[in-house]
Design a protein around this motif. Structure first.
Motif, mmCIF file in Angstrom:
data_model
loop_
_atom_site.group_PDB
_atom_site.id
_atom_site.type_symbol
_atom_site.label_atom_id
_atom_site.label_comp_id
_atom_site.label_asym_id
_atom_site.label_seq_id
_atom_site.Cartn_x
_atom_site.Cartn_y
_atom_site.Cartn_z
ATOM 1 N N GLU A 1 0.794 -1.223 -0.023
ATOM 2 C CA GLU A 1 -0.021 -0.021 0.132
ATOM 3 C C GLU A 1 0.974 1.193 -0.120
ATOM 4 N N LEU A 2 2.014 1.268 0.703
ATOM 5 C CA LEU A 2 2.931 2.275 0.776
ATOM 6 C C LEU A 2 3.425 2.726 -0.639
ATOM 7 N N ALA A 3 3.724 1.629 -1.280
ATOM 8 C CA ALA A 3 4.608 1.691 -2.535
ATOM 9 C C ALA A 3 3.399 2.042 -3.784
ATOM 10 N N ARG A 4 2.329 1.867 -3.604
ATOM 11 C CA ARG A 4 1.135 2.354 -4.405
ATOM 12 C C ARG A 4 0.774 3.798 -4.140
ATOM 13 N N VAL A 5 0.701 4.020 -2.921
ATOM 14 C CA VAL A 5 0.441 5.431 -2.388
ATOM 15 C C VAL A 5 1.546 6.640 -3.062
ATOM 16 N N ALA A 6 2.901 5.784 -2.875
ATOM 17 C CA ALA A 6 4.218 6.825 -2.879
ATOM 18 C C ALA A 6 3.857 7.843 -4.394
ATOM 19 N N PRO A 7 3.574 7.209 -5.385
ATOM 20 C CA PRO A 7 3.420 8.303 -6.494
ATOM 21 C C PRO A 7 2.426 9.302 -6.484
ATOM 22 N N GLN A 8 1.548 9.108 -5.770
ATOM 23 C CA GLN A 8 0.447 10.225 -5.496
ATOM 24 C C GLN A 8 0.789 11.349 -4.474
ATOM 25 N N LEU A 9 1.979 11.115 -3.901
ATOM 26 C CA LEU A 9 2.522 12.344 -2.960
ATOM 27 C C LEU A 9 2.940 13.476 -3.679
ATOM 28 N N THR A 10 2.924 14.353 -2.945
ATOM 29 C CA THR A 10 3.440 15.855 -3.157
ATOM 30 C C THR A 10 4.989 15.458 -3.475
ATOM 31 N N GLU A 11 5.509 16.364 -4.078
ATOM 32 C CA GLU A 11 7.053 16.549 -4.534
ATOM 33 C C GLU A 11 7.755 16.449 -3.090
ATOM 34 N N SER A 12 7.325 16.951 -1.908
ATOM 35 C CA SER A 12 8.013 16.820 -0.625
ATOM 36 C C SER A 12 7.763 15.754 0.111
ATOM 37 N N GLY A 13 6.508 15.199 -0.145
ATOM 38 C CA GLY A 13 6.129 13.867 0.111
ATOM 39 C C GLY A 13 6.886 12.670 -0.337
ATOM 40 N N ARG A 14 7.019 12.738 -1.606
ATOM 41 C CA ARG A 14 7.975 11.738 -2.440
ATOM 42 C C ARG A 14 9.284 11.824 -1.680
ATOM 43 N N THR A 15 9.973 13.172 -1.621
ATOM 44 C CA THR A 15 11.004 13.048 -0.862
ATOM 45 C C THR A 15 11.365 12.461 0.559
ATOM 46 N N ALA A 16 10.311 12.719 1.107
ATOM 47 C CA ALA A 16 10.085 12.094 2.410
ATOM 48 C C ALA A 16 10.055 10.544 2.423
ATOM 49 N N TYR A 17 9.390 10.175 1.424
ATOM 50 C CA TYR A 17 9.049 8.774 1.361
ATOM 51 C C TYR A 17 10.415 8.051 0.753
ATOM 52 N N GLU A 18 11.223 8.599 0.032
ATOM 53 C CA GLU A 18 12.523 7.937 -0.363
ATOM 54 C C GLU A 18 13.625 7.998 0.473
ATOM 55 N N SER A 19 13.574 9.257 1.342
ATOM 56 C CA SER A 19 14.288 9.361 2.406
ATOM 57 C C SER A 19 14.351 8.259 3.389
ATOM 58 N N LEU A 20 12.889 7.903 3.398
ATOM 59 C CA LEU A 20 12.373 6.792 4.769
ATOM 60 C C LEU A 20 12.982 5.165 4.136
ATOM 61 N N THR A 21 12.405 5.230 2.862
ATOM 62 C CA THR A 21 12.895 3.699 2.404
ATOM 63 C C THR A 21 14.315 3.477 2.146
#
Length: 306
Positions: free
Chosen positions: A151-171
């Motif tokens: 679910e996290l991998a599916r939602v990641a492309p829907q995030l804002t630019e800052s959200g995707r940055t935070a997601y990539e930093s987390l993973t």
């Protein structure tokens, strides 16, 4: 002159009808747009309050679930009961996202709800691992881990630019790798590849980062709805003002045009009394005299002679 003023006044009254109608339309449009803006702002504040209440309720239920699962006899029942209550709370938040005033804000709010579900899925799996895994709960644990990761991998492309940055930093972080390694080992019934304290520290860090990611996305969605309400209100004021100014200009132009229109004046015939002037005698014409009727005696005489 009175007749002329009356005609021009009627022309002005007829010309003011579209102007008055335009003013009325301006007021109606402005009223409905302002009302819509107020509803949008109220809905944004209501959604923000609901999101805050839901997040607090989820955290409280997670704590209660962990405490209840400490009892081995109630572990399965407590997990099912509290998990269902948490899912119900998150589903209520989804209803608020569906009532968003526009598609973009609804999309962003739904993404925030999905992130909250991801954070709950990670905490759900962690609570099972802490309570101890057996043949039944291990399968539930493996399913929960796979579900929140997918679910996290599916939602990641829907995030804002800052959200995707935070997601990539987390993973890409070391804590994510340590937690993933520990979860894979627990699902396969293998020994932990890292010390338990490292696993617990990594789980706490990942859970905190997922919560921050949800809060960031939720704040963005609420702010987007508030901005939409402000734009609607500004558009209502601008549209109403423009229509009122146009109506006023139209009335002024019509008044000036009517003042320049030549209106024919129809004179009103007023009868006058004139003194009778006697005609001279020589101008009088002879009128034929009416013959006098025969006397009755003459009639009788004529009958006797015959």
């Amino acid at each position: 002159m009175k007749y002329l003023r009356s005609v021009r006044g009627r022309m002005l009254c007829i010309a003011f009808v579209p102007g008055g109608a335009l003013v009325l339309v301006a007021f109606v449009i402005a009223f409905f747009l302002v009302q819509q803006a107020v509803r949008t702002s109220d809905l944004a504040m209501e959604t923000a309050g609901a999101a805050d209440r839901t997040a607090r309720a989820v955290v409280a239920l997670q704590g209660q679930r962990g405490d209840a699962m400490a009892d081995p006899l109630r572990r399965t029942e407590a997990y099912a009961t509290f998990t269902q209550r948490i899912d119900t709370a998150i589903a209520g938040l989804r209803d608020y996202a569906r009532r968003a005033p526009d598609a973009e804000s609804g999309y962003q709010q739904m993404t925030a709800v999905e992130l909250l579900s991801v954070a709950e899925g990670m905490y759900r799996a962690d609570s099972l691992a802490l309570a101890g895994l057996d043949g039944v709960t291990r399968r539930t644990f493996a399913a929960a881990v796979a579900a929140y990761r997918a679910e996290l991998a599916r939602v990641a492309p829907q995030l804002t630019e800052s959200g995707r940055t935070a997601y990539e930093s987390l993973t890409r972080s070391a804590d994510w790798s340590r937690l993933a390694a520990a979860e894979d080992a627990l699902a396969a019934a293998e020994p932990l590849p890292v010390p338990e304290s490292t696993w617990r520290s990594a789980a706490y860090t990942v859970s905190d980062q997922l919560g921050r990611l949800y809060s960031q996305q939720n704040q963005y969605a609420v702010q987007l709805t508030l901005d939409d309400g402000r734009r609607t209100l500004a558009g209502a004021i601008a549209a109403g003002t423009a229509l009122l100014l146009f109506a006023g200009l139209l009335l002024v132009v019509v008044r000036r045009l009517v003042a320049r229109v030549p209106v024919p004046v129809v004179p009103i015939m007023v009868p006058t009394v004139r003194a009778a002037i006697p005609r001279p005698r020589h101008a009088r014409s002879r009128r034929p005299r009416t013959p006098e009727p025969w006397p009755l005696k003459a009639v009788f005489d004529d009958l006797r002679r015959s």
